[in-house]
Write an enzyme that holds these catalytic residues in place. Sequence first.
Site, PDB file in Angstrom:
ATOM      1  N   GLU A 199       0.864  -1.180   0.000  1.00 17.40           N
ATOM      2  CA  GLU A 199       0.000   0.000   0.000  1.00 17.40           C
ATOM      3  C   GLU A 199       0.903   1.234   0.000  1.00 17.40           C
ATOM      4  O   GLU A 199       1.799   1.335   0.845  1.00 17.40           O
ATOM      5  CB  GLU A 199      -0.880   0.020   1.250  1.00 17.40           C
ATOM      6  CG  GLU A 199      -1.841  -1.134   1.345  1.00 17.40           C
ATOM      7  CD  GLU A 199      -2.572  -1.126   2.684  1.00 17.40           C
ATOM      8  OE1 GLU A 199      -3.534  -0.345   2.825  1.00 17.40           O
ATOM      9  OE2 GLU A 199      -2.151  -1.874   3.590  1.00 17.40           O
TER      10      GLU A 199
ATOM     11  N   ARG B  53       5.563 -14.062   8.987  1.00 17.47           N
ATOM     12  CA  ARG B  53       5.978 -12.661   9.011  1.00 17.47           C
ATOM     13  C   ARG B  53       7.273 -12.525   9.810  1.00 17.47           C
ATOM     14  O   ARG B  53       7.511 -13.279  10.751  1.00 17.47           O
ATOM     15  CB  ARG B  53       4.870 -11.837   9.667  1.00 17.47           C
ATOM     16  CG  ARG B  53       5.113 -10.349   9.672  1.00 17.47           C
ATOM     17  CD  ARG B  53       3.882  -9.632  10.201  1.00 17.47           C
ATOM     18  NE  ARG B  53       4.102  -8.200  10.271  1.00 17.47           N
ATOM     19  CZ  ARG B  53       3.136  -7.313  10.389  1.00 17.47           C
ATOM     20  NH1 ARG B  53       1.887  -7.715  10.419  1.00 17.47           N
ATOM     21  NH2 ARG B  53       3.407  -6.037  10.460  1.00 17.47           N
TER      22      ARG B  53
ATOM     23  N   LYS C 233       2.837   1.884  10.753  1.00 16.02           N
ATOM     24  CA  LYS C 233       2.869   3.247  10.207  1.00 16.02           C
ATOM     25  C   LYS C 233       2.353   4.243  11.241  1.00 16.02           C
ATOM     26  O   LYS C 233       2.930   5.319  11.429  1.00 16.02           O
ATOM     27  CB  LYS C 233       2.017   3.307   8.936  1.00 16.02           C
ATOM     28  CG  LYS C 233       2.534   2.421   7.818  1.00 16.02           C
ATOM     29  CD  LYS C 233       1.455   2.157   6.773  1.00 16.02           C
ATOM     30  CE  LYS C 233       1.921   1.058   5.824  1.00 16.02           C
ATOM     31  NZ  LYS C 233       0.854   0.579   4.954  1.00 16.02           N
TER      32      LYS C 233
END
Length: 776
Positions: A272, A487, A497
């Site tokens: 993104e 992950r 973020k």
Amino acid sequence: MADTLALFTSIGLSEQKAKETLKNEALSSALKEAIIQAHRVRGASGVDKAMGTLLYSMASRLKDPKRVGFLSDCIVQSKICTELQLAAALEFVKSHPQDPINQKAFEDTCGVGVFITPEQIEEAVESVIKKYKEKLLVERFHFNMGLLMGEARSALKWADGKVIKNEVDLQVLHLLGPKTEADLEKKAKPQKAKVAENDVKAKKEEGAVNAEVKTGEVKSLMEQLRGESLKFHKTGENYKTEGYVVTPKTMDLLKTHLEITGGQIRTRFPPEPNGILHIGHAKAINFNFGYAKANNGICFLRYDDTNPEKEEEKYFTAIRDMVEWLGYEPHAVTHASDNFQELYDLAVDLIRRGHAYICHQKGEELKGHNAPASPWRDRPTEESLVLFERMKKGLFAEGEATLRMKIVMEDGKMDPVAYRIKYTAHHRTGDKWCIYPTYDYTHCLCDSIENITHSLCTKEFQARRSSYFWLCNALDVYCPVQWEYGRLNLTYTVVSKRKIIKLVETGVVSNWDDPRLFTLTALRRRGFPPEAINNFCARVGVTVAQTTTEPHLLESCVRDVLNEQAPRVMAVLEPLKVTITNLAENAKSDVRVPDFPANEARGSHTVPFTRTIYIEQSDFREVMEKGYKRLTPDQPVGLRHAGYIISVQKIIKDAQGKVVELEVNCCSSDTAEKPKAFIHWVSQPLVCEVRLYERLFLHKYPEDPSEVPNGFLTDINPLSLHTISSALVDTSVKGAKVLDKFQFERVGYFSLDPDSTADKLVFNRTVTLKEDPGKI
């Protein structure tokens, strides 16, 4: 329930096993159907325990429920009589998902009607023993009997393994006779040859070039990913993947897909564009681009630009910059927004097919897994089509209407949103659209449009795999396969973020590229080489399990690379002036300093040597301590590369009693006794700024309320940045460019920061040198 329990025990299952089976709804349903079908063919009393065992094994391993009846018939008609035949049958139906099944091909593949006589088994075993007779007579019962079994079974694929083993045992006993005491002794294991220490060191010091290079005994990422490809489906064989749903159109869609791709592997990295990539993304980049590269495929960089409120051009640029910095070149750069019209048309089709509807529940009402079922779920199709068109035309307020898909996801989330209203201009499409698709809707369809073969994503998306398959199949479009991997997380950091923005806004860090963060831009600014990050991903490995690693493993990879790449220079962080009294005032000579002392052929640079030099304050102690090997009033020390040894003559202090200067004598190292240590020094140096970094957080898990009850912002390490404004470095670095890397001898690895000016260089400490507790 009691009837089903009796049904299960009727085929030979124990009562306990039958009760355990009832707890598994899918298995219970398949086994019940298999037994009922068996009873239709042979009657309730005609199914013996051997058949029952095969029926249970088939029901527990079969992935396609529609084949239960067919395989049950084969078992009770004694076409499939062994586990070996059953395994072949299960593989055949998995590879041939479409009706009708080719009966002859099935029976040939599964050995139906093939009968192996005892004579055939005897002859096959006799042939194998004859082949190895000499070795058998020498090694006797220490010989690997599994080799005999394996070759005999290869010759007689459908023979009963137990019968073959009995025949092998019998013929070996006939050849060798009973076991002796020597036969019963354990065979000594051969000792591994010791690898020369220099060889090990040489292997460790091999240069790190992208992800192809091994670090110690760790397989390179390319090797791991080539191996991983053996576990993944082959291109065009998506239907062989567990959980993949086959529809009447699947095989035709796969045929078209293969015509387009030519059987080439296609992956994509779909970030993104609303933030900077971090260390976790490095694994995703390596996995997606690396898997394609390792298997001669292609990888797309696809921006998931479906949320115009948070997207900025700087993020698009930074993401591509980081992908290329890590050494990968996208086959093509694409955007979800490239497909906005096609995605909209598919949404209209989804509504027409009865799989989506317009809902007027507010956003807060849709949050969580316990959200109530929508009262608009059964809204007429035509009405939803009209309302969706009105959404597109901007006739609803934000949040007043959404398009939802009729599916319950694996994590319990009901009817995920496919489209929502946002009156925000898009960076690429401007004001053309006021409705934007969500990740749950966009992701799989963009994968389908780009003919992705392997949709690789992190483990948290596993709960969306069934909805991924469902949406493609609901629209009758090509359906890729989603594969999940673990992950990568690091301790002592945050990567979200939202939290990094908080750190920036509160002034804890300067920006997204502050070298204390673990964003990729921050790591690059700190001086981490891309090869080291790729090697770190290789060390962590291609794992399905989620990995949490401490930063020192990454730092170790950095040292391995910089040890080969960073030329040596001398710098003094906390200078102490030293005047060499037995040199003339204007004395000056050039000293050659090798860039890589272990391999001087790689080049060198010269530095001036004059009457005044500077050493580290820590390299002098006025009072001798046990084990201290550097300069004291009674202990001389050597100067690296200069060929001189200095001895203290006078100590000069300021008014507060602090040592500010030493007066020393020097002599040639050729004529004096070898000192206990050699120290670095500078003369006529450049004044520079040096920034020393430590961990940003005090605790391993700053986001964990049990470790940090008051939140991550209260866990900041006050000593995470130490700035030295007047460090000294030798003049060889004067022409250095931003991000050039050096080893400051005996100090650490450093990189030139973008804050550097023509008047003053600024260096970031990348990592310290390897600790050596033996040196004081």
